[in-house]
Design a protein around this motif. Structure first.
Motif, PDB file in Angstrom:
ATOM      1  N   TYR A  83      -6.757   3.277  -5.988  1.00  0.00           N
ATOM      2  CA  TYR A  83      -7.078   3.245  -4.731  1.00  0.00           C
ATOM      3  C   TYR A  83      -8.389   2.320  -4.478  1.00  0.00           C
ATOM      4  O   TYR A  83      -8.884   2.213  -3.229  1.00  0.00           O
TER       5      TYR A  83
ATOM      6  N   LEU B  95       0.378   4.990  -0.952  1.00  0.00           N
ATOM      7  CA  LEU B  95      -0.415   5.427  -0.006  1.00  0.00           C
ATOM      8  C   LEU B  95       0.297   6.370   1.019  1.00  0.00           C
ATOM      9  O   LEU B  95       1.041   5.912   1.778  1.00  0.00           O
TER      10      LEU B  95
ATOM     11  N   SER C 246       3.429   5.498  -8.307  1.00  0.00           N
ATOM     12  CA  SER C 246       2.536   6.203  -7.560  1.00  0.00           C
ATOM     13  C   SER C 246       3.159   7.494  -6.937  1.00  0.00           C
ATOM     14  O   SER C 246       2.379   8.465  -6.861  1.00  0.00           O
TER      15      SER C 246
ATOM     16  N   ILE D 215      -7.103   8.358  -8.399  1.00  0.00           N
ATOM     17  CA  ILE D 215      -7.811   7.907  -6.913  1.00  0.00           C
ATOM     18  C   ILE D 215      -8.593   6.500  -7.362  1.00  0.00           C
ATOM     19  O   ILE D 215      -8.676   5.341  -6.375  1.00  0.00           O
TER      20      ILE D 215
ATOM     21  N   THR E 280       1.123  11.291  -6.969  1.00  0.00           N
ATOM     22  CA  THR E 280       0.836  12.020  -5.522  1.00  0.00           C
ATOM     23  C   THR E 280       1.687  13.226  -5.671  1.00  0.00           C
ATOM     24  O   THR E 280       0.987  14.146  -5.050  1.00  0.00           O
TER      25      THR E 280
ATOM     26  N   LEU F 138       0.907  -1.091   0.140  1.00  0.00           N
ATOM     27  CA  LEU F 138      -0.173   0.070  -0.053  1.00  0.00           C
ATOM     28  C   LEU F 138       0.876   1.328  -0.167  1.00  0.00           C
ATOM     29  O   LEU F 138       0.650   2.040  -0.513  1.00  0.00           O
ATOM     30  N   GLY F 139       1.873   1.184   0.679  1.00  0.00           N
ATOM     31  CA  GLY F 139       2.722   2.386   0.964  1.00  0.00           C
ATOM     32  C   GLY F 139       3.882   2.881   0.170  1.00  0.00           C
ATOM     33  O   GLY F 139       4.409   4.202   0.045  1.00  0.00           O
TER      34      GLY F 139
END
Length: 743
Positions: A307, A270, A654, A303, A658, A261-262
Motif C-alpha cells: 500500500y 484494498l 492480496s 501494508i 487481508t 486498488l480494490g
C-alpha cells in the motif's frame, strides 16, 4: 506389534522414568515448562493401529494437498489436522479391535491387533506419517512442479517414472547427511527447535482428561467439521465470488484505478476480504496457528510494501510499470502483451537466441519484479538479523552442544537402541546414486549433468549444519532457492529444466534434512524410539512422493487445459498459480538466465542492491533495542519477516493476505487476550476442523460435479471477483484486449 520392539534391550521395559528435581529439567526454560520429564518404555509403538492410521493419514494428506495445489486457492492441510483426527479414530480402534494375541509359528513372535489403550507414542508416529503426507507443511512434493511445468507450460513430454524418481530422490536425499548430524542438531539440549513445542503442547492437551464443562474437543471438532464441509459448497461451487469480496470494483465498474486498488485477485486488495477458509489459509497457512507477533510483522510488511511502496513504484512508472498490470505473475513483451515463451525455446529445450532477440527481453509486472527485490533483501537480512539478535546465543549454544553433558531428555533416550551411522551413509549413497542415474538415464528430459547433482547436494549438505543451528535456536530458516538459482543460472544458461532440477536438489535436500531433524527432535521430546522414527519417516516419505506423483499425473492428463488461464473458463479453479510462478522462475533463472535479467545485461540489474539493503536493515532496529531495552515491542520486530512479508505474492494474492491478517488478529489477539480459556481449548481444533471440512467438500464437488462437467453459471460464479479492468495497463498507447487505451 504389541510391544515396542526396540524397548527393553537394557532390561528397563517396565520402569517409568521420572525426573522431578530441579536438576532433572532441561536447561532451556521453554522446554522445561513444556516437555514432560517422564517416559514409559513399555508402551507399545509398532502397533497395527499406528500403521493403519499412519499410512491412511499419509496417503490422504498427500492426495488432498496435491489435489489442491493446482487450484486458485491451494489449501494446505497440515499435520495438525491429522493429529486431531487421529485421536478419536485410535481410541475407537482400541475399543472395537479384538485383544487376542496371535503367534507366528516357528518364530516365537507374537502380536495383538489391540494391545491396550491408544497411547501418546502411537499418536506421535501417526503425526510423523501425516507430516510426510503434507511435505512437512509445504503441501505437495516440491519436485512435482518440475513435471507440471514440463507438461502444462512448456507442452513437452516427460516419462512418469522420470518424474517419480525425481520426486522420491529429492525428498529422501537430505535424510542421509541429516542423520549424521543428529549428534550436533538433535541430542544437545541447546538445539531446542522452538517450533516443536507447539506440537508437544497439543499432544499434552489432547491426551489430558477433559474435566471442563461444555463441548469436548472431539464434539467441537465434529460440529465444525460438518459446518466447514457444508459451507464450502458456497465458495467452492454455488457462489465462488465469496472467495474475494472486492466491493471497491463493484462500486466503480468502469474505473481502472479503482479496480487496480480494490481487486483481491488482480490488484492491491484494498477493502477486499474472503468469506472462504481457503482464501485465509492458502499459502500463508492457518491464521489460527501463527502467533500474533508473527502476524503483526507480516501485516506491517504487507501494508508498507503493497500500500505504500508498490503504488509509489507503479505511478512513478519505474521499470515502465504502467505498461503492464499492477499485479500479475505473467511475463510480458515491451508492448504489454503476454510473452510467448514457446517461440524462444528450440527443439533441444534450450533458449533460441535469435528468436529471443527478435521478440525482445522479458518484462515483469512491477509487483512481481519488486517481489524478487524484497526476496533478495529478506535473504540477506536474515543473516544480519540472526547475527545481531541471536549471534551470542547461537555461539554459546553451539559450544555447549559440543561440551555439555547430555540433559535429562538425552539420558532418557539412551535406553533405546540408537541408529547406526552406517544406515544413513547407505541411504545417502543409494539416494545419490539413483539421482545421478536418473540424470544420466533421462538427460534429454532433465538436462542436468551428473556433476550438477553432486554440486547441488554439496551446497545443501554444507549449509545444513549452520542453517540447522539457526533454525534449532531461533525458528528462522534462511532458504537456498535464490542462491541455487543464481549459481546454476550462470553455470548452465539457456537450460530451464536443468535450473529447476538443480534448485530442487539443492534447496529441497536441505529443507528436507532440516524437517527430518525437526521430527527427530519431536520424537526426542516425546521419547519415541529412534529406529521407529527413522522407519516411519522413510516409509511415509516414499508413500507421500508416490501418491503426489500419481495425483499429479492423473490431473495433468485428465483436466483439459489445466493451468492454461487463457483457455480455461473464467470460473475454473484449475489455474495452478504456484506452478505459474515456478514456470516463470525457470524462464527467468534458467531459460534466459540471471545475467540477462538481474545482471549486467538485464533490465532489472538495480534490484541487486536489495541484497545490501537487506544486510543493513536489521542494524538500526538492533541498535534501538539495545539503547531502549524497556521498549518491549522492539524485541518482536523481525526485519526478515517484514521484508519477506509479500514473498508469496505471486502466487498468493492480496485477498489471501487481508483475510489471513484479519482472522489472525481476531483469534490470536482478541480471542487469545479476552477469551484465553476458549482459545486454549478450541483454537487449534477449529483450525483443523475447517481444514478438513473444506478439503472433503472440495473433493466431493470434484468427483460428483467436476468430472461430469456440471457447471453453474450466474453472476456469483461467472467471474472470480468481477474486477476485469484490474489487469489493464495505464501507459498511453498500450493496447490490450478488453482494456481502454490511454492517450
Amino acid at each position: 506389534m504389541a510391544t515396542d520392539m526396540e524397548a527393553g534391550k537394557r532390561g528397563e521395559q517396565e520402569e517409568e522414568f521420572h525426573g522431578d528435581s530441579k536438576e532433572e529439567q532441561s536447561p532451556i526454560e521453554q522446554v522445561a515448562l513444556t516437555v514432560d520429564v517422564e517416559d514409559d518404555p513399555s508402551q507399545p509403538v509398532w502397533t497395527f493401529r499406528m500403521w493403519a492410521i499412519g499410512i491412511l493419514a499419509c496417503a490422504m494428506l498427500s492426495f488432498l494437498n496435491q489435489f489442491f495445489s493446482y487450484r486458485t486457492e491451494p489449501l494446505v492441510i497440515t499435520l495438525t489436522s491429522a493429529q486431531i483426527v487421529a485421536l478419536p479414530i485410535g481410541r475407537f480402534m482400541a475399543a472395537v479391535l479384538p485383544t487376542r494375541i496371535y503367534r507366528v509359528p516357528f518364530t516365537g513372535f507374537e502380536f495383538s491387533l489391540n494391545p491396550g489403550p491408544f497411547n501418546k507414542k502411537e499418536h506421535v508416529l501417526i503425526t510423523i506419517f501425516a507430516n510426510a503426507g503434507s511435505a512437512f507443511g509445504n503441501g505437495g512434493a516440491y519436485a512435482v512442479f518440475i513435471v507440471d511445468i514440463i507438461k502444462a507450460f512448456y507442452k513437452r513430454k516427460i516419462h512418469f517414472y522420470t518424474g517419480l524418481l525425481l520426486v522420491i530422490t529429492t525428498q529422501v536425499l537430505g535424510y542421509g547427511w541429516a542423520g549424521l548430524l543428529r549428534k550436533f542438531l538433535v541430542e544437545p539440549a541447546s538445539m531446542w527447535w522452538p517450533g516443536n513445542l507447539v506440537q508437544v503442547s497439543l499432544f499434552k492437551t489432547l491426551h489430558d482428561k477433559e474435566s471442563v464443562k461444555g463441548l469436548t474437543r472431539i464434539q467441537f471438532f465434529l460440529i465444525f467439521l460438518t459446518v466447514g464441509f457444508a459451507y464450502y459448497a458456497l465458495p467452492g461451487y454455488l457462489f465462488s465470488v465469496l472467495s474475494s469480496i472486492s466491493w471497491v470494483c463493484w462500486a466503480f465498474p468502469n474505473s481502472v484505478l479503482a479496480q487496480q486498488l480494490g481487486s483481491g485477485f488482480q490488484g492491491l486488495g484494498l477493502g477486499a476480504i474472503g468469506l472462504d477458509w481457503a482464501s485465509a489459509s492458502s499459502y500463508l497457512g492457518s491464521p489460527l496457528v501463527s502467533p500474533f507477533f508473527a502476524i503483526a510483522n507480516v501485516a506491517v510488511g504487507y501494508i508498507l510494501i503493497a500500500y505504500v511502496m508498490m503504488p509509489t513504484f507503479y505511478w512513478a512508472n519505474i521499470y515502465n510499470a504502467k505498461t503492464f498490470p499492477i499485479f500479475s505473475s505473467h511475463l510480458f513483451t515491451s508492448k504489454g502483451q503476454i510473452y510467448d515463451i514457446q517461440k524462444v525455446v528450440n527443439d533441444k529445450f534450450e533458449l533460441d537466441m535469435a528468436e529471443y532477440q527478435r521478440q525482445g527481453p522479458i518484462h515483469m509486472s512491477t509487483f512481481f519484479a519488486m517481489t524478487y527485490g524484497f526476496g533478495f533483501a529478506a535473504v540477506a537480512s536474515t543473516i544480519t538479523h540472526v547475527l545481531c539478535f541471536h549471534g551470542k546465543d547461537i555461539w554459546r549454544m553451539s559450544r555447549s552442544a559440543l561440551k555439555s553433558p547430555p540433559d535429562v531428555h538425552a539420558r532418557m533416550m539412551q535406553r533405546y537402541p540408537t541408529i547406526p551411522n552406517l544406515w544413513f551413509v547407505i541411504l545417502m549413497l543409494v539416494s545419490l546414486g539413483v539421482a545421478i542415474a536418473t540424470c544420466l538415464g533421462f538427460k534429454e528430459q532433465i538436462q542436468l549433468p551428473w556433476w550438477g547433482v553432486i554440486l547441488s547436494c554439496a551446497i545443501a549438505a554444507t549449509f545444513t549444519l549452520p542453517v540447522g543451528v539457526i533454525t534449532a535456536t531461533t525458528n528462522i530458516t534462511p532458504g537456498l532457492n535464490i542462491i541455487t538459482e543464481y549459481i546454476v543460472g550462470y553455470m548452465l544458461p539457456g537450460k530451464p529444466i536443468a535450473n529447476v532440477v538443480f534448485k530442487t536438489y539443492g534447496y529441497m535436500s536441505m529443507t528436507q534434512a532440516l524437517s527430518f531433524l525437526s521430527d527427530f527432535k519431536l520424537g526426542h521430546y516425546m521419547k519415541i524410539p529412534p529406529r521407529s522414527m527413522f522407519t516411519v519417516q522413510i516409509v511415509g516419505t516414499i508413500i507421500a512422493a508416490t501418491v503426489n506423483m500419481g495425483v499429479a499425473w492423473w490431473l495433468l492428463n485428465g483436466i483439459d487445459n489445466i493451468c492454461d488461464t487463457e483457455k480455461l473458463p473464467a470460473s475454473s479453479p484449475w489455474t495452478c498459480p504456484s506452478d505459474r510462478v515456478f514456470f516463470d522462475a525457470s524462464v527467468i533463472w534458467g531459460l534466459v538466465g540471471p545475467k540477462r535479467i538481474f545482471g549486467s545485461l538485464g533490465e532489472y540489474s538495480q534490484l541487486s542492491w536489495f541484497f545490501l539493503i537487506g544486510i543493513l536493515a536489521p542494524i538500526p532496529v538492533w541498535i534501538l533495542s539495545r539503547a531502549l531495552p524497556k521498549v518491549e515491542f522492539l524485541r518482536y520486530v523481525n526485519i526478515p519477516v517484514i521484508l519477506g512479508a509479500t514473498g508469496y505474492m505471486p502466487p498468493a494474492t492480496s485477498v489471501n493476505y487481508t483475510t489471513w491478517i484479519t482472522l489472525g488478529v481476531v483469534f490470536n489477539y482478541f480471542v487469545y487476550k479476552y477469551r484465553k480459556a476458549w482459545w486454549k481449548r478450541y483454537n487449534y481444533v477449529l483450525s483443523a476442523a475447517l481444514d478438513a471440512g473444506s478439503a472433503f467438500m472440495a473433493v466431493v464437488l470434484y468427483f460428483s460435479l467436476g468430472l461430469e462437467d456440471v457447471s453453474l453459471t450466474w453472476w456469483g460464479t461467472s467471474d472470480r471477483d468481477h474486477c476485469p479492468l484490474a489487469k489493464c495497463p495505464t501507459q498511453p498507447g498500450i493496447v490490450v484486449d478488453g482494456c481502454p487505451v490511454y492517450s
